[in-house]
Motif scaffolding. Structure first.
Motif, PDB file in Angstrom:
ATOM      1  N   GLY A  56     123.115  34.404-139.988  1.00 27.89           N
ATOM      2  CA  GLY A  56     124.287  34.208-140.839  1.00 27.89           C
ATOM      3  C   GLY A  56     125.507  34.874-140.250  1.00 27.89           C
ATOM      4  O   GLY A  56     125.665  34.947-139.032  1.00 27.89           O
ATOM      5  N   TYR A  57     126.349  35.338-141.153  1.00 27.56           N
ATOM      6  CA  TYR A  57     127.612  35.933-140.733  1.00 27.56           C
ATOM      7  C   TYR A  57     127.767  37.262-141.462  1.00 27.56           C
ATOM      8  O   TYR A  57     127.931  37.278-142.680  1.00 27.56           O
ATOM      9  N   GLY A  58     127.685  38.363-140.748  1.00 22.23           N
ATOM     10  CA  GLY A  58     127.757  39.676-141.383  1.00 22.23           C
ATOM     11  C   GLY A  58     126.643  39.812-142.412  1.00 22.23           C
ATOM     12  O   GLY A  58     125.473  39.583-142.104  1.00 22.23           O
ATOM     13  N   ASP A  59     127.036  40.124-143.671  1.00 23.11           N
ATOM     14  CA  ASP A  59     126.030  40.309-144.722  1.00 23.11           C
ATOM     15  C   ASP A  59     125.525  38.985-145.303  1.00 23.11           C
ATOM     16  O   ASP A  59     124.552  38.957-146.047  1.00 23.11           O
ATOM     17  N   LEU A  60     126.198  37.909-144.983  1.00 20.45           N
ATOM     18  CA  LEU A  60     125.799  36.612-145.538  1.00 20.45           C
ATOM     19  C   LEU A  60     124.644  36.002-144.739  1.00 20.45           C
ATOM     20  O   LEU A  60     124.791  35.675-143.561  1.00 20.45           O
ATOM     21  N   VAL A  61     123.489  35.874-145.405  1.00 22.52           N
ATOM     22  CA  VAL A  61     122.341  35.238-144.738  1.00 22.52           C
ATOM     23  C   VAL A  61     122.341  33.756-145.096  1.00 22.52           C
ATOM     24  O   VAL A  61     122.233  33.390-146.257  1.00 22.52           O
ATOM     25  N   VAL A  62     122.494  32.911-144.082  1.00 20.64           N
ATOM     26  CA  VAL A  62     122.509  31.460-144.310  1.00 20.64           C
ATOM     27  C   VAL A  62     121.113  30.881-144.138  1.00 20.64           C
ATOM     28  O   VAL A  62     120.682  30.014-144.881  1.00 20.64           O
ATOM     29  N   LEU A  63     120.412  31.389-143.120  1.00 19.77           N
ATOM     30  CA  LEU A  63     119.068  30.870-142.803  1.00 19.77           C
ATOM     31  C   LEU A  63     118.055  32.001-142.774  1.00 19.77           C
ATOM     32  O   LEU A  63     118.074  32.817-141.858  1.00 19.77           O
ATOM     33  N   GLY A  98     120.548  17.465-142.372  1.00 22.00           N
ATOM     34  CA  GLY A  98     120.857  18.173-143.613  1.00 22.00           C
ATOM     35  C   GLY A  98     122.281  17.913-144.010  1.00 22.00           C
ATOM     36  O   GLY A  98     123.118  17.606-143.156  1.00 22.00           O
ATOM     37  N   PRO A  99     122.573  18.047-145.300  1.00 19.29           N
ATOM     38  CA  PRO A  99     123.931  17.775-145.772  1.00 19.29           C
ATOM     39  C   PRO A  99     124.926  18.838-145.310  1.00 19.29           C
ATOM     40  O   PRO A  99     124.529  19.841-144.714  1.00 19.29           O
ATOM     41  N   ASN A 100     126.197  18.650-145.605  1.00 21.72           N
ATOM     42  CA  ASN A 100     127.225  19.636-145.258  1.00 21.72           C
ATOM     43  C   ASN A 100     126.839  20.993-145.821  1.00 21.72           C
ATOM     44  O   ASN A 100     126.423  21.105-146.970  1.00 21.72           O
ATOM     45  N   GLY A 101     126.994  22.015-145.009  1.00 19.67           N
ATOM     46  CA  GLY A 101     126.730  23.378-145.458  1.00 19.67           C
ATOM     47  C   GLY A 101     125.262  23.758-145.466  1.00 19.67           C
ATOM     48  O   GLY A 101     124.894  24.850-145.901  1.00 19.67           O
ATOM     49  N   ALA A 102     124.384  22.870-144.985  1.00 22.18           N
ATOM     50  CA  ALA A 102     122.938  23.146-145.012  1.00 22.18           C
ATOM     51  C   ALA A 102     122.543  24.253-144.033  1.00 22.18           C
ATOM     52  O   ALA A 102     121.501  24.893-144.200  1.00 22.18           O
ATOM     53  N   GLY A 103     123.371  24.451-143.005  1.00 22.68           N
ATOM     54  CA  GLY A 103     123.067  25.504-142.035  1.00 22.68           C
ATOM     55  C   GLY A 103     122.756  24.995-140.632  1.00 22.68           C
ATOM     56  O   GLY A 103     122.237  25.738-139.796  1.00 22.68           O
ATOM     57  N   LYS A 104     123.106  23.756-140.353  1.00 17.56           N
ATOM     58  CA  LYS A 104     122.813  23.180-139.032  1.00 17.56           C
ATOM     59  C   LYS A 104     123.587  23.921-137.929  1.00 17.56           C
ATOM     60  O   LYS A 104     123.012  24.366-136.940  1.00 17.56           O
ATOM     61  N   THR A 105     124.895  24.021-138.133  1.00 15.68           N
ATOM     62  CA  THR A 105     125.726  24.695-137.122  1.00 15.68           C
ATOM     63  C   THR A 105     125.312  26.158-136.976  1.00 15.68           C
ATOM     64  O   THR A 105     125.208  26.680-135.861  1.00 15.68           O
ATOM     65  N   THR A 106     125.045  26.798-138.108  1.00 12.81           N
ATOM     66  CA  THR A 106     124.642  28.204-138.060  1.00 12.81           C
ATOM     67  C   THR A 106     123.346  28.369-137.261  1.00 12.81           C
ATOM     68  O   THR A 106     123.208  29.313-136.484  1.00 12.81           O
ATOM     69  N   SER A 107     122.414  27.436-137.437  1.00  8.58           N
ATOM     70  CA  SER A 107     121.150  27.505-136.667  1.00  8.58           C
ATOM     71  C   SER A 107     121.440  27.473-135.180  1.00  8.58           C
ATOM     72  O   SER A 107     120.898  28.277-134.413  1.00  8.58           O
ATOM     73  N   ASP A 154     125.894  19.918-131.229  1.00  5.95           N
ATOM     74  CA  ASP A 154     126.208  20.006-132.655  1.00  5.95           C
ATOM     75  C   ASP A 154     127.015  18.787-133.098  1.00  5.95           C
ATOM     76  O   ASP A 154     128.181  18.647-132.746  1.00  5.95           O
ATOM     77  N   GLU A 155     126.386  17.919-133.851  1.00  4.77           N
ATOM     78  CA  GLU A 155     127.005  16.699-134.393  1.00  4.77           C
ATOM     79  C   GLU A 155     127.858  15.937-133.378  1.00  4.77           C
ATOM     80  O   GLU A 155     129.062  15.749-133.592  1.00  4.77           O
ATOM     81  N   PRO A 156     127.234  15.484-132.310  1.00  5.69           N
ATOM     82  CA  PRO A 156     128.025  14.769-131.304  1.00  5.69           C
ATOM     83  C   PRO A 156     128.613  13.455-131.799  1.00  5.69           C
ATOM     84  O   PRO A 156     129.569  12.962-131.216  1.00  5.69           O
ATOM     85  N   GLU A 204     122.660  16.637-136.598  1.00  5.91           N
ATOM     86  CA  GLU A 204     123.276  15.348-136.912  1.00  5.91           C
ATOM     87  C   GLU A 204     123.288  15.087-138.405  1.00  5.91           C
ATOM     88  O   GLU A 204     122.434  15.554-139.131  1.00  5.91           O
ATOM     89  N   GLN A 205     124.279  14.300-138.833  1.00  4.23           N
ATOM     90  CA  GLN A 205     124.240  13.822-140.214  1.00  4.23           C
ATOM     91  C   GLN A 205     123.913  12.335-140.216  1.00  4.23           C
ATOM     92  O   GLN A 205     123.530  11.787-141.231  1.00  4.23           O
ATOM     93  N   ASN A 206     124.110  11.723-139.070  1.00  5.39           N
ATOM     94  CA  ASN A 206     123.879  10.285-138.954  1.00  5.39           C
ATOM     95  C   ASN A 206     122.387  10.027-138.713  1.00  5.39           C
ATOM     96  O   ASN A 206     121.935   9.826-137.588  1.00  5.39           O
TER      97      ASN A 206
HETATM   98  N1  LIG Z   1     132.084  31.810-139.900  1.00  5.59           N
HETATM   99  C1  LIG Z   1     131.502  31.786-141.096  1.00  5.59           C
HETATM  100  N2  LIG Z   1     131.600  32.846-141.943  1.00  5.59           N
HETATM  101  C2  LIG Z   1     131.005  32.836-143.165  1.00  5.59           C
HETATM  102  N3  LIG Z   1     130.269  31.804-143.636  1.00  5.59           N
HETATM  103  C3  LIG Z   1     130.154  30.733-142.866  1.00  5.59           C
HETATM  104  C4  LIG Z   1     130.744  30.650-141.552  1.00  5.59           C
HETATM  105  N4  LIG Z   1     130.438  29.460-141.011  1.00  5.59           N
HETATM  106  C5  LIG Z   1     129.683  28.819-141.932  1.00  5.59           C
HETATM  107  N5  LIG Z   1     129.505  29.573-143.034  1.00  5.59           N
HETATM  108  C6  LIG Z   1     128.714  29.200-144.231  1.00  5.59           C
HETATM  109  O1  LIG Z   1     127.374  28.996-143.829  1.00  5.59           O
HETATM  110  C7  LIG Z   1     126.779  27.906-144.558  1.00  5.59           C
HETATM  111  C8  LIG Z   1     126.204  26.915-143.569  1.00  5.59           C
HETATM  112  O2  LIG Z   1     127.266  26.343-142.813  1.00  5.59           O
HETATM  113  P1  LIG Z   1     127.023  25.475-141.510  1.00  5.59           P
HETATM  114  O3  LIG Z   1     128.349  25.319-140.842  1.00  5.59           O
HETATM  115  O4  LIG Z   1     125.927  26.060-140.741  1.00  5.59           O
HETATM  116  O5  LIG Z   1     126.553  24.088-142.150  1.00  5.59           O
HETATM  117  P2  LIG Z   1     126.319  22.690-141.477  1.00  5.59           P
HETATM  118  O6  LIG Z   1     124.967  22.238-141.883  1.00  5.59           O
HETATM  119  O7  LIG Z   1     126.611  22.757-140.035  1.00  5.59           O
HETATM  120  O8  LIG Z   1     127.408  21.781-142.219  1.00  5.59           O
HETATM  121  P3  LIG Z   1     128.294  20.560-141.674  1.00  5.59           P
HETATM  122  O9  LIG Z   1     127.433  19.346-141.774  1.00  5.59           O
HETATM  123  O10 LIG Z   1     129.440  20.503-142.644  1.00  5.59           O
HETATM  124  O11 LIG Z   1     128.731  20.865-140.277  1.00  5.59           O
HETATM  125  C9  LIG Z   1     127.895  27.335-145.422  1.00  5.59           C
HETATM  126  O12 LIG Z   1     127.700  27.799-146.736  1.00  5.59           O
HETATM  127  C10 LIG Z   1     129.168  27.888-144.821  1.00  5.59           C
HETATM  128  O13 LIG Z   1     130.161  28.077-145.802  1.00  5.59           O
END
Ligand SMILES: Nc1ncnc2c1ncn2[C@@H]1O[C@H](COP(=O)(O)OP(=O)(O)OP(=O)(O)O)[C@@H](O)[C@H]1O
Ligand SMILES: [Mg+2]
Length: 240
Positions: free
Chosen positions: A12-19, A36-45, A164-166, A197-199
């Motif tokens: 995640g980012y700092g104290d925020l755990v996304v995955l 996964g949908p927007n915000g699912a955590g793909k980019t974070t992974s 990431d989402e080419p 990918e979302q597609n």
């Molecule tokens: N730099 C950041 N700082 C804090 N939180 C973040 C940061 N980047 C993403 N997040 C949060 O992490 C969660 C996952 O985001 P992420 O970008 O990984 O999703 P995603 O699956 O790639 O979405 P998308 O399809 O929109 O690209 C979201 O709730 C987002 O708000």
């Protein structure tokens, strides 16, 4: 063989755990799609994989070699190319300079013949780049820039290609061309590919395995042939 294994804990980012936890492996010549949908955590992974998002633990291996402690640049030197979202390239540089820069960053004294061979390889996949060699990347269309971003990744002859989402923002025809090119890379280079990918419909045509994320949790994982017919996947995550 190019077997790539990854395990991420508490990313995640700092104290925020996304995955909380993510684990997968991909072999050379295979493509794993992260859905996964927007915000699912793909980019974070993907960021956690390459060390640009925080993770309490990151274990990545390529053919058994532990790459966990390496920086993004050292990962590239070890054969991992990361193509982030947003078709990033150097806008004020030409297509040729972008491609040459990607090659020379890792091989400053790389042989001309070697560079030329890789140029031919990417031109073969994306003919538009040969036609636009002298054009500034910033004046290319979004789709053309996306091709250039992927081509830059290929200029290091990766063993693992992380994308990431080419297809984001591309017209259906360009998505088809891009995925056709990725299919060829997969089949001919022996590279292992991990792609967010979302597609789903387009990704299914080239993916071998899939991993579906929902709010940072793995909702479904397995070979495409199995998950393709999963009702829960189609309805809940993909709206199909
Ligand atoms: N730099 C950041 N700082 C804090 N939180 C973040 C940061 N980047 C993403 N997040 C949060 O992490 C969660 C996952 O985001 P992420 O970008 O990984 O999703 P995603 O699956 O790639 O979405 P998308 O399809 O929109 O690209 C979201 O709730 C987002 O708000
Ligand atoms: Mg994303």
């Amino acid at each position: 063989m190019n077997k790539f294994q990854a395990r991420i804990e508490m990313a995640g980012y700092g104290d925020l755990v996304v995955l909380p936890h993510l684990e997968f492996e991909v072999s050379g010549g295979e493509l794993l799609v992260l859905l996964g949908p927007n915000g699912a955590g793909k980019t974070t992974s993907l960021r956690a994989l390459v060390g640009s998002a925080d993770a309490v633990q990151r274990t990545i291996r390529l053919d058994g070699r532990d790459l966990s402690g390496l920086s993004a640049w050292e990962l590239a030197r070890s054969g991992l190319a990361f193509v982030p979202d947003g078709a990033r390239c150097f806008s004020n540089a030409t297509v040729e300079e972008n491609l040459r820069g990607a090659f020379e960053a890792l091989r400053p004294r790389g042989a001309h013949a070697e560079r030329q061979r890789l140029f031919e390889l990417v031109f073969d996949l994306f003919p538009i780049l040969r036609e636009r060699l002298g054009q500034l990347a910033g004046s290319m269309s979004g789709g053309q820039r996306q091709m250039l971003a992927v081509a830059r990744g290929l200029m290091i002859e990766p063993k693992v290609l992380v994308l990431d989402e080419p297809s984001a923002g591309l017209a259906p025809k360009l998505v088809e061309e891009l995925f056709e090119a990725l299919g060829r890379i997969k089949a001919t280079s022996g590279c292992a590919i991990v792609m967010a990918e979302q597609n789903f419909a387009a990704a299914m045509s080239i993916a071998d395995t899939c991993l579906v994320l929902d709010e940072g949790h793995v909702a479904l994982a397995g070979p495409i042939a199995e998950v393709r017919h999963n009702e829960r996947l189609r309805v809940a995550y993909l709206g199909m």
